[in-house]
Design an enzyme around this catalytic site. Structure first.
Site, short mmCIF file in Angstrom:
data_model
loop_
_atom_site.label_atom_id
_atom_site.label_comp_id
_atom_site.label_asym_id
_atom_site.label_seq_id
_atom_site.Cartn_x
_atom_site.Cartn_y
_atom_site.Cartn_z
N ASN A 11 -140.21 -41.96 -22.32
CA ASN A 11 -138.93 -42.70 -22.42
C ASN A 11 -138.38 -42.24 -23.72
O ASN A 11 -138.68 -42.64 -24.80
CB ASN A 11 -138.95 -43.92 -22.15
CG ASN A 11 -137.56 -44.57 -22.37
OD1 ASN A 11 -136.70 -43.86 -22.43
ND2 ASN A 11 -137.51 -45.96 -22.57
N LYS A 13 -135.12 -42.63 -24.79
CA LYS A 13 -134.23 -43.73 -25.21
C LYS A 13 -132.90 -42.79 -25.68
O LYS A 13 -132.56 -42.01 -25.38
CB LYS A 13 -134.55 -44.65 -26.20
CG LYS A 13 -136.04 -45.46 -25.81
CD LYS A 13 -136.29 -46.38 -26.67
CE LYS A 13 -137.75 -47.02 -26.29
NZ LYS A 13 -138.23 -48.04 -26.87
N HIS A 97 -135.76 -51.83 -17.78
CA HIS A 97 -136.43 -51.66 -19.23
C HIS A 97 -135.88 -53.10 -20.06
O HIS A 97 -134.72 -53.33 -19.94
CB HIS A 97 -135.72 -50.51 -19.80
CG HIS A 97 -136.64 -50.11 -21.21
ND1 HIS A 97 -136.54 -50.79 -22.28
CD2 HIS A 97 -137.94 -49.25 -21.34
CE1 HIS A 97 -137.39 -50.36 -23.23
NE2 HIS A 97 -138.27 -49.70 -22.90
N GLU A 99 -134.93 -53.18 -22.74
CA GLU A 99 -133.83 -52.98 -23.56
C GLU A 99 -132.41 -53.23 -22.76
O GLU A 99 -131.38 -53.16 -23.32
CB GLU A 99 -133.93 -51.55 -24.38
CG GLU A 99 -134.88 -51.68 -25.67
CD GLU A 99 -135.27 -50.33 -25.95
OE1 GLU A 99 -135.10 -49.28 -25.55
OE2 GLU A 99 -136.67 -50.42 -26.68
N GLU A 167 -144.59 -53.86 -19.62
CA GLU A 167 -144.46 -53.51 -21.24
C GLU A 167 -143.98 -54.85 -21.93
O GLU A 167 -142.81 -55.30 -21.94
CB GLU A 167 -142.93 -52.77 -21.43
CG GLU A 167 -142.83 -51.36 -20.69
CD GLU A 167 -142.25 -50.41 -21.19
OE1 GLU A 167 -142.70 -49.27 -21.67
OE2 GLU A 167 -140.86 -50.56 -21.16
N GLY A 173 -142.11 -50.65 -29.56
CA GLY A 173 -141.51 -50.10 -30.87
C GLY A 173 -142.12 -50.65 -32.00
O GLY A 173 -141.70 -50.66 -33.37
N SER A 212 -146.03 -49.29 -27.52
CA SER A 212 -146.80 -48.86 -28.75
C SER A 212 -148.21 -47.73 -28.38
O SER A 212 -149.20 -48.00 -28.96
CB SER A 212 -147.09 -50.07 -29.71
OG SER A 212 -145.98 -50.32 -30.31
C1 PEP Z 1 -140.51 -48.18 -24.37
O1 PEP Z 1 -139.42 -47.91 -24.68
O2 PEP Z 1 -140.88 -48.00 -23.09
C2 PEP Z 1 -141.81 -48.03 -25.04
C3 PEP Z 1 -142.97 -48.50 -24.56
O3 PEP Z 1 -141.67 -47.71 -26.49
P1 PEP Z 1 -142.85 -47.41 -27.42
O4 PEP Z 1 -143.88 -46.50 -26.73
O5 PEP Z 1 -141.94 -46.90 -28.64
O6 PEP Z 1 -143.47 -48.93 -27.72
#
Ligand code: PEP
Length: 249
Positions: A11, A13, A97, A99, A167, A173, A212
């Site tokens: 992703n 973003k 997601h 976000e 998630e 992040g 992460s």
């Molecule tokens: C994500 O945005 O779905 C995500 C898992 O980000 P990151 O891997 O940077 O934690």
């Protein structure tokens, strides 16, 4: 239980310009040299979907959108429909997601409507769920995620291709990850909620872990029972990092 092939989805973003398409070229050419043991997908910003799909055509790499409208078409300025993403070459769409849930107030009902729209455009949704830190600390992680699964998956998805991504919001992040035991506990709860909602046809639907994931923790996470792949943010931006995760699958 034997699981189907894992899905490693990136992703991007709100990152990426035309110059960054070189990362896709690098990914595609590396994967052409080796037999990847998993499915690979990249979800760029909408501005790059068509160009990325053109570069990835006839390769192992699938292209997806990061979000879509629940509506099919019409007077929705700034929105993009699932059919438009399909027209640009996408085969997958991330919906729900955190976000989007947190930053744009998307409820489970909105997420379910988006997943329905993705299904109606003959694409496969990746439906995201996950608890906040406060919910985890209050001992509510499993309950929250179960409720999100029950309310974010439209019944139309029974026997259709899709994925769920667990998630934890506090792991995205941040460099923090749950323990492997915590990941297994939630993934088992996701599977049982999916079965309750959609029936036994979902046994082979991949449940991705996201939050992460990096080349150095991917092998351990991907070996957890019920982890059917990964949704990767930051580490999907550079082909070398993303390949490190793909090779761990
Ligand atoms: C994500 O945005 O779905 C995500 C898992 O980000 P990151 O891997 O940077 O934690």
């Amino acid at each position: 239980m034997k699981q189907s092939v894992k899905l490693i989805a990136g992703n991007w973003k709100m990152n990426g310009f035309a110059a960054d398409l070189a990362e896709v070229d690098a990914l595609v050419s590396e994967l052409a040299e080796e037999a990847a043991a998993c499915r690979v997908a990249l979800c760029p910003p909408a501005t790059l979907v068509q160009r990325m799909a053109d570069r990835a055509r006839d390769t192992l790499v699938e292209i997806g959108g990061q979000d879509c409208s629940p509506e099919a078409k019409g007077a929705f300025t700034g929105d993009i429909s699932a059919a438009m993403l399909a027209d640009a070459g996408a085969t997958l769409v991330i919906v729900g997601h955190s976000e989007r849930r947190q930053g744009h107030g998307e409820t489970d009902a909105v997420v379910a409507a988006k997943a329905q729209a993705v299904f109606e455009a003959s694409l496969a949704p990746i439906v995201c769920v996950g608890e906040t830190l406060a919910q985890r600390e209050a001992g509510q992680a499993v309950e929250v995620v179960r409720r999100q699964v029950m309310q974010s998956l439209p019944v139309a998805l029974a026997c259709q291709p899709f994925a769920v991504a667990y998630e934890p919001v506090w792991a995205i992040g941040t460099g923090l990850t749950p323990t492997l035991q915590q990941i297994e506990e939630v993934h088992r709860a996701v599977r049982s909620a999916m079965i309750e909602r959609l029936g036994l046809g979902v046994m082979a639907v991949p449940i991705l872990y996201g939050g992460s994931v990096k080349p150095d923790n991917a092998a351990d996470i991907l070996a957890v029972p019920e982890v059917g792949g990964a949704l990767v943010g930051g580490a999907s931006l550079k082909a070398a990092d993303f390949l490190g995760i793909i090779r761990a699958a």
